[in-house]
Design an enzyme around this catalytic site. Structure first.
Site, short mmCIF file in Angstrom:
data_model
loop_
_atom_site.label_atom_id
_atom_site.label_comp_id
_atom_site.label_asym_id
_atom_site.label_seq_id
_atom_site.Cartn_x
_atom_site.Cartn_y
_atom_site.Cartn_z
N ASP A 179 -15.38 -17.29 3.03
CA ASP A 179 -16.57 -17.48 3.85
C ASP A 179 -17.41 -16.26 3.52
O ASP A 179 -17.06 -15.14 3.92
CB ASP A 179 -16.21 -17.50 5.35
N HIS A 180 -18.47 -16.45 2.73
CA HIS A 180 -19.11 -15.26 2.16
C HIS A 180 -19.72 -14.35 3.24
O HIS A 180 -19.97 -13.18 2.99
CB HIS A 180 -20.13 -15.64 1.08
N HIS A 242 -19.83 -19.85 9.18
CA HIS A 242 -20.43 -18.51 9.20
C HIS A 242 -20.70 -18.01 10.64
O HIS A 242 -20.41 -16.87 10.98
CB HIS A 242 -21.75 -18.49 8.44
C1 BG6 Z 1 -24.35 -21.23 2.65
C2 BG6 Z 1 -25.02 -22.48 3.10
O1 BG6 Z 1 -23.00 -21.23 3.00
O2 BG6 Z 1 -25.00 -20.10 3.24
C3 BG6 Z 1 -26.50 -22.47 2.75
O3 BG6 Z 1 -24.40 -23.61 2.48
C4 BG6 Z 1 -27.15 -21.21 3.30
O4 BG6 Z 1 -27.15 -23.63 3.26
C5 BG6 Z 1 -26.36 -19.97 2.90
O5 BG6 Z 1 -28.46 -21.16 2.78
C6 BG6 Z 1 -26.92 -18.76 3.61
O6 BG6 Z 1 -26.34 -17.61 3.10
P1 BG6 Z 1 -27.07 -16.19 3.15
O7 BG6 Z 1 -26.07 -15.23 2.61
O8 BG6 Z 1 -28.30 -16.33 2.32
O9 BG6 Z 1 -27.43 -15.96 4.59
#
Ligand code: BG6
Length: 486
Positions: A179-180, A242
């Protein structure tokens, strides 16, 4: 670090190009890869090793946070990269891959340590894992790890089925679910902020906190992902993973030792204490929204149902806001408001902790004061702001002032770098564990049901706004409002 073979499924795909190769290249530059490291990219396309390597080089030039200007470093890095054509449904292709890996392991007397990274559509996870097992690739004398990316299922039931299929060949401790958001430096900082600041530690509870707000706002729309997004919506795309992960990291009680097991345990406790939605009714706690046409940064953009690939009658949520309660000793009676949406006024992910007001007005001047706020900016700019009240010497009035510290993110590793490095070391602290994922699906399931049955109003909001007004009312009912809206 242990020598290992890194097998990348979906090596010619978008995620590999944008995130995975640049991350591994930066780890290489930082000498964070093992001496003996080999990555085998797998894809359906017939490509020579040279063709594949030049694709990788291009992706480094386009997406690496450090420009791949040093051609000799790129060349050296590419020495570690190979390619094999593989049809994920074809068992014989896995057998060929196994011989290639075994041959190298024997030639260089390497331990059988293997990473299987699935940068492919989740529908393929089950088939790949079954074939890894069938071909013997996942039977190793060293260690093996499976890395997967969200979505981990489409709902509670499919998530359980998916997990059971992974569990046929991998133990939970061998599965690394990325989960980045958990790799973002400020999300990792939440535990440290509380742990290393006794002042904050003392206040991190219901006695002092009035409410907590977690926002992930995006300016982008559905982009080219309509096929995926129109079946997912904000609740599956951002909220179940997230947003709830940020909630867990913020609300968990500090573990005595910050190990993967203890952090996982404390996060699970948060999810177990989340009041199930059935009790209060989805309708009173959740707001569903969808963007219509509007202006972002002076540019006119289309509404969601006019986007290419989106069903014109779609009721998919591009925005969701919810009020949650954590019924434990520390957080009971504190509302947590969470919202996320596409095509909003600005790009920002942020947590605001609003502290309770003093019981009385300031007696000498009878002035009310603004609440103390702790704002944690997760991205794109990272930082912490604390709002205090001070008397303005010019007019003698009590006014809020901000103490702000920006975190310099220049040269800071990207989330993928941190997470891949942790995984290679076998540290799963900042990964999503199955218990959390399952409890998160369990919590959102009533929302998914209500959305599917269209039981909730679909509020529209103009692109470029702060979201539907109904989300403001959610807080107004409790006497609060969202902070920092543009
Ligand atoms: C991803 C989603 O996991 O996270 C995207 O699938 C979203 O829809 C993205 O845009 C948002 O990531 P960050 O790091 O740009 O907030």
């Amino acid at each position: 670090m242990d020598a290992m073979t890194f097998v990348l499924f979906g090596a010619t795909g978008d995620l590999a190009k944008r995130k995975i190769f640049p991350a591994i290249y930066n780890l290489y530059l930082d000498r964070k890869l093992p001496e003996s490291f080999q990555l085998i990219g797998l894809g359906r396309r017939k490509l020579s090793e040279d063709e594949f390597r030049s694709q990788v080089a291009q992706s480094l030039r386009a997406f690496s946070r450090r420009p791949a200007a040093d051609e000799s470093a790129v060349r050296d890095f590419l020495e570690h990269i190979g390619y094999s054509e593989l049809n994920v449904n074809e068992l014989s292709d896995y057998a060929k891959l196994a011989s290639r890996i075994e041959e190298r392991e024997q030639r260089f007397v390497l331990p059988e340590n293997r990473v299987f990274y699935m940068s492919v559509a989740p529908e393929l996870f089950g088939t790949i894992v079954a074939n890894l097992q069938e071909s013997g690739l996942s039977r190793v004398s060293g260690w093996k790890r499976l890395v997967i990316e969200k979505p981990f299922g489409h709902d509670l039931e499919s998530a359980r089925i998916l997990n059971a299929s992974l569990a046929q060949a991998f133990e939970e401790k061998e599965i690394f679910r990325i989960d980045h958001y958990l790799g973002k430096p400020m999300v990792q900082n939440l535990e440290v902020l509380e742990y290393s600041n006794p002042v904050l530690q003392a206040l991190w509870r219901n006695r002092y906190v009035a409410n907590v707000q977690i926002t992930a706002a995006e300016t982008v729309g559905v982009e080219t992902r309509a096929e995926y997004y129109d079946h997912s919506g904000a609740v599956r795309d951002m909220f179940q993973n997230h947003m709830l992960q940020m909630l867990m990291m913020l609300a968990m009680q500090l573990p005595k030792h910050s190990t993967a097991e203890e952090v996982g345990f404390k996060k699970r406790k948060v999810m177990e204490a989340l009041r199930p939605l059935q009790h209060e009714g989805v309708e009173t706690s959740v707001v569903r929204g969808q963007y219509t046409a509007g202006q972002i940064g002076g540019k006119q953009v289309a509404g969601y149902t006019e986007e290419p690939g989106v069903n014109p009658a779609s009721t998919t949520d591009t925005y969701i806001a919810a009020r949650l309660w954590i019924d434990d000793y520390f957080w009971s009676e504190v509302p947590f408001y969470i919202r996320t949406g596409k095509r909003l006024a600005g790009k920002s992910t942020r947590i605001v902790i609003e502290f309770k007001d003093p019981a009385d007005k300031f007696s000498r001047t009878n002035e009310t004061t603004a609440p103390n706020l702790l704002t944690i900016d997760i991205g794109p700019e990272a930082g912490v702001t604390f709002q205090l009240n001070m008397k303005n010497p010019l007019n003698g009035k009590i006014e809020p002032v901000q103490i702000h510290t920006a975190v310099d993110e220049k040269d800071v590793p990207e989330a993928y770098e941190t997470l891949i490095a942790d995984m290679m070391r076998g540290d799963s602290t900042f990964f999503a564990h199955w218990d959390e994922v399952e409890l998160a699906w369990q919590w959102v399931q009533p929302i998914l049901n209500a959305f599917e049955r269209n039981e909730l109003p679909l509020h529209t909001y103009a692109a470029g706004s702060n979201g539907p007004e109904a989300a403001d009312r959610l807080l107004e009912q409790d006497g609060f409002h969202w902070w920092h809206d543009e």
